[in-house]
Write a protein that holds these residues in place. Structure first.
Motif, short mmCIF file in Angstrom:
data_model
loop_
_atom_site.label_atom_id
_atom_site.label_comp_id
_atom_site.label_asym_id
_atom_site.label_seq_id
_atom_site.Cartn_x
_atom_site.Cartn_y
_atom_site.Cartn_z
N GLY A 6 26.54 -15.74 -37.22
CA GLY A 6 26.40 -16.75 -38.03
C GLY A 6 25.61 -17.90 -37.61
N VAL A 7 25.10 -18.78 -38.59
CA VAL A 7 24.41 -20.02 -38.23
C VAL A 7 25.11 -21.14 -38.69
CG1 VAL A 7 22.32 -21.42 -38.58
CG2 VAL A 7 21.96 -19.06 -38.59
N TYR A 8 25.56 -21.84 -37.58
CA TYR A 8 26.75 -22.91 -37.66
C TYR A 8 25.97 -24.47 -37.50
CZ TYR A 8 29.80 -18.85 -37.77
OH TYR A 8 29.96 -17.58 -37.76
N LYS A 9 26.56 -25.36 -38.06
CA LYS A 9 26.13 -26.70 -37.98
C LYS A 9 26.71 -27.30 -36.74
CE LYS A 9 26.95 -30.28 -40.78
NZ LYS A 9 27.16 -31.01 -41.92
N ILE A 10 26.10 -28.05 -35.90
CA ILE A 10 26.84 -28.91 -34.64
C ILE A 10 27.36 -30.12 -35.33
CG2 ILE A 10 26.03 -30.14 -32.77
CD1 ILE A 10 23.90 -28.19 -32.41
N ILE A 11 28.50 -30.51 -34.89
CA ILE A 11 29.21 -31.58 -35.38
C ILE A 11 28.96 -32.59 -34.33
CG2 ILE A 11 31.56 -32.44 -35.71
CD1 ILE A 11 30.28 -30.53 -38.07
N ALA A 12 29.16 -32.34 -33.15
CA ALA A 12 28.83 -33.34 -31.79
C ALA A 12 28.50 -32.52 -30.62
CB ALA A 12 30.14 -34.02 -31.89
N ASN A 13 27.69 -33.25 -29.79
CA ASN A 13 27.23 -32.53 -28.57
C ASN A 13 27.54 -33.74 -27.57
OD1 ASN A 13 26.30 -30.83 -26.74
ND2 ASN A 13 24.32 -30.77 -27.35
N GLN A 14 28.59 -33.80 -27.02
CA GLN A 14 29.01 -34.91 -26.19
C GLN A 14 28.87 -34.81 -24.58
OE1 GLN A 14 33.17 -35.44 -27.14
NE2 GLN A 14 33.19 -37.27 -25.97
N LYS A 15 28.36 -35.75 -23.93
CA LYS A 15 28.21 -35.63 -22.65
C LYS A 15 29.64 -36.31 -22.11
CE LYS A 15 25.19 -36.78 -18.89
NZ LYS A 15 23.88 -37.06 -18.29
N LEU A 16 30.34 -35.22 -21.23
CA LEU A 16 31.88 -35.65 -20.57
C LEU A 16 31.68 -36.00 -19.16
CD1 LEU A 16 33.96 -32.67 -21.63
CD2 LEU A 16 33.58 -34.83 -23.03
N SER A 17 30.44 -35.73 -18.53
CA SER A 17 30.38 -36.28 -17.14
C SER A 17 29.01 -36.07 -16.85
CB SER A 17 31.23 -35.47 -16.11
OG SER A 17 31.01 -34.24 -15.83
N PHE A 20 28.87 -31.85 -17.24
CA PHE A 20 29.63 -31.10 -18.32
C PHE A 20 29.56 -31.70 -19.63
CE2 PHE A 20 33.32 -29.55 -15.53
CZ PHE A 20 32.28 -28.40 -14.55
N PHE A 21 29.22 -31.09 -20.66
CA PHE A 21 28.92 -31.39 -22.02
C PHE A 21 30.11 -30.67 -22.72
CE2 PHE A 21 24.84 -33.58 -22.56
CZ PHE A 21 24.56 -33.52 -21.10
N LYS A 22 30.50 -31.26 -24.07
CA LYS A 22 31.19 -30.32 -25.01
C LYS A 22 30.57 -30.49 -26.18
CE LYS A 22 34.93 -32.16 -26.91
NZ LYS A 22 36.38 -32.84 -27.29
N LEU A 23 30.43 -29.33 -26.97
CA LEU A 23 29.72 -28.82 -28.01
C LEU A 23 30.80 -28.63 -29.24
CD1 LEU A 23 26.81 -28.33 -29.07
CD2 LEU A 23 27.15 -26.16 -28.57
N SER A 24 30.67 -29.45 -30.16
CA SER A 24 31.51 -29.09 -31.39
C SER A 24 30.82 -28.25 -32.44
CB SER A 24 32.37 -30.28 -31.75
OG SER A 24 32.94 -30.88 -30.81
N ILE A 25 31.30 -27.34 -32.97
CA ILE A 25 30.62 -26.71 -33.99
C ILE A 25 31.38 -26.43 -35.41
CG2 ILE A 25 29.01 -24.43 -34.56
CD1 ILE A 25 29.05 -24.42 -31.28
N GLU A 26 30.76 -26.67 -36.23
CA GLU A 26 31.60 -26.34 -37.57
C GLU A 26 31.61 -24.87 -37.87
OE1 GLU A 26 30.07 -27.40 -41.41
OE2 GLU A 26 31.67 -28.71 -41.61
N TYR A 69 30.54 -27.08 -21.58
CA TYR A 69 29.48 -26.23 -20.71
C TYR A 69 28.86 -27.09 -19.80
CZ TYR A 69 25.77 -28.41 -23.77
OH TYR A 69 25.18 -29.34 -24.65
N GLU A 70 28.38 -26.35 -18.77
CA GLU A 70 27.64 -26.97 -17.40
C GLU A 70 26.19 -26.79 -17.47
OE1 GLU A 70 28.79 -25.65 -13.78
OE2 GLU A 70 27.35 -26.93 -12.69
N VAL A 71 25.29 -27.85 -17.39
CA VAL A 71 24.04 -27.47 -17.49
C VAL A 71 23.41 -26.97 -16.18
CG1 VAL A 71 21.74 -28.81 -17.73
CG2 VAL A 71 23.65 -29.40 -19.20
N VAL A 72 22.85 -25.85 -16.02
CA VAL A 72 22.50 -24.95 -14.76
C VAL A 72 21.08 -24.60 -14.97
CG1 VAL A 72 25.06 -24.43 -14.20
CG2 VAL A 72 23.56 -22.92 -15.72
N GLY A 73 20.51 -24.43 -16.30
CA GLY A 73 19.28 -23.87 -16.23
C GLY A 73 18.66 -24.23 -17.56
N LEU A 79 20.37 -26.69 -24.56
CA LEU A 79 21.49 -26.79 -25.32
C LEU A 79 22.22 -28.43 -25.54
CD1 LEU A 79 23.37 -24.83 -27.04
CD2 LEU A 79 24.58 -24.62 -25.14
N SER A 80 21.84 -28.99 -24.09
CA SER A 80 22.53 -30.18 -23.97
C SER A 80 21.36 -31.15 -24.83
CB SER A 80 22.25 -30.75 -22.40
OG SER A 80 21.03 -30.82 -21.98
#
Ligand SMILES: Cc1cc2nc3c(=O)[nH]c(=O)nc-3n(C[C@H](O)[C@H](O)[C@H](O)COP(=O)(O)OP(=O)(O)OC[C@H]3O[C@@H](n4cnc5c(N)ncnc54)[C@H](O)[C@@H]3O)c2cc1C
Ligand code: FES
Length: 257
Positions: A6-17, A20-26, A69-73, A79-80
């Motif tokens: 499915g195609v879902y809406k991003i609610i937030a894409n937060q930088k934690l450190s 690392f990032f945290k992506l919240s999807i509806e 998630y971690e940004v590696v590539g 995504l970030s």
């Protein structure tokens, strides 16, 4: 739950450190329907590059579906950059997920190397309802890999941290934290992280006669068990990480040189 795309809406894409990032999807359709340890396969954009979806463990499903998630590539870098209200094509939930420990287990020890911590929050969301001791041993390369673990603390986890360079917590590998735990027959292990770490946990669990499971990572293409690209050797023969796993009994994993 049957896998859905499915195609879902991003609610937030937060930088934690810085790592690392945290992506919240509806994604209402995932609520109450996932097993901790399962993953989703994410199409990074509508173009052909990157061609393959990228697999990410389900960090938590409460109001939203969360991915840590971690940004590696290039995929995770793109995504970030995603913004609130943009959309993502997601296939899931995929894989088998963790089996919960038997009722006579009194202590669960989760051993995480870096982003391998991702699937354990959903696990503690369930285990917190049992009156057992929850311990998280977390190892990161440097303090940049340490992020706010309040959600784990709120779930009652006792947390021990190590970093390879000693810039945060105990200096050394996460296995150096084994001495922090009181082991007995009612202990159960869950591990997720790089293969050498899983191998160390496997050896330690064998020496101490403790059962457990590990979630493995392999580079994936189809994500649904058809291309066989993510096969690994187990005591029961070759198995696919995406379909038969990513979670395996610790003692079943065969590490090839
Ligand atoms: C079942 C499963 C669950 C995962 N869960 C998470 C998660 O919750 N959070 C998270 O940050 N990452 C997770 N990963 C790893 C994640 O899929 C990769 O980091 C991601 O696909 C890299 O994409 P990229 O385009 O940024 O990197 P690329 O440009 O494709 O590669 C960059 C580097 O990452 C390595 N890499 C690529 N794919 C993987 C992979 N599947 N596993 C390990 N290393 C890889 C490459 O070898 C290369 O060194 C998971 C992987 C699997 C198989
Ligand atoms: S990625 Fe194709 S079988 Fe696992």
């Amino acid at each position: 739950m049957a896998k859905i795309q499915g195609v879902y809406k991003i609610i937030a894409n937060q930088k934690l450190s810085s790592k690392f990032f945290k992506l919240s999807i509806e994604a209402k359709s995932f609520r109450g329907k996932i097993q901790p340890g399962q993953f989703v396969h994410v199409k990074i954009n509508d173009r052909l590059d990157p061609f393959f979806r990228r697999p990410f463990c389900i960090h938590r499903v409460k109001r939203n579906l969360e991915i840590l998630y971690e940004v590696v590539g290039r995929g995770t870098e793109e995504l970030s950059q995603k913004k609130k209200s943009e959309h993502l094509n997601i296939l899931g939930p995929l894989g088998n997920g963790f089996t919960l420990p038997s009722r006579n287990i009194q202590q669960v020890v989760m051993i995480a190397g870096g982003i391998g911590v991702a699937p354990f929050l959903a696990l503690t969301d369930i285990l917190r309802k049992r009156k057992i001791r929850l311990v998280l041993l977390y190892g990161g390369r440097t303090k940049e890999y340490v992020f706010n673990m309040k959600a784990f603390k709120d779930n009652g986890c006792q947390i021990f941290i190590s970093t390879d360079d000693g810039s945060y917590g105990v200096k050394g590998r996460v296995s150096g934290l084994f001495k922090k735990i009181r082991l007995d027959k009612s202990t159960y292990f869950y591990a997720c992280g790089p293969k050498p770490m899983i191998k160390t946990v496997q050896e330690f669990s064998k020496e101490n006669n403790i059962e457990g499971q590990a979630s493995l990572e392999e580079i994936m293409a189809c994500g649904v068990g058809t291309c066989l690209g993510c096969s690994i050797k187990t005591r029961q023969g070759y198995k696919t990480v995406c379909h038969d796993g990513p979670v395996f009994d610790l003692k079943d994993i065969v590490f090839e040189k």
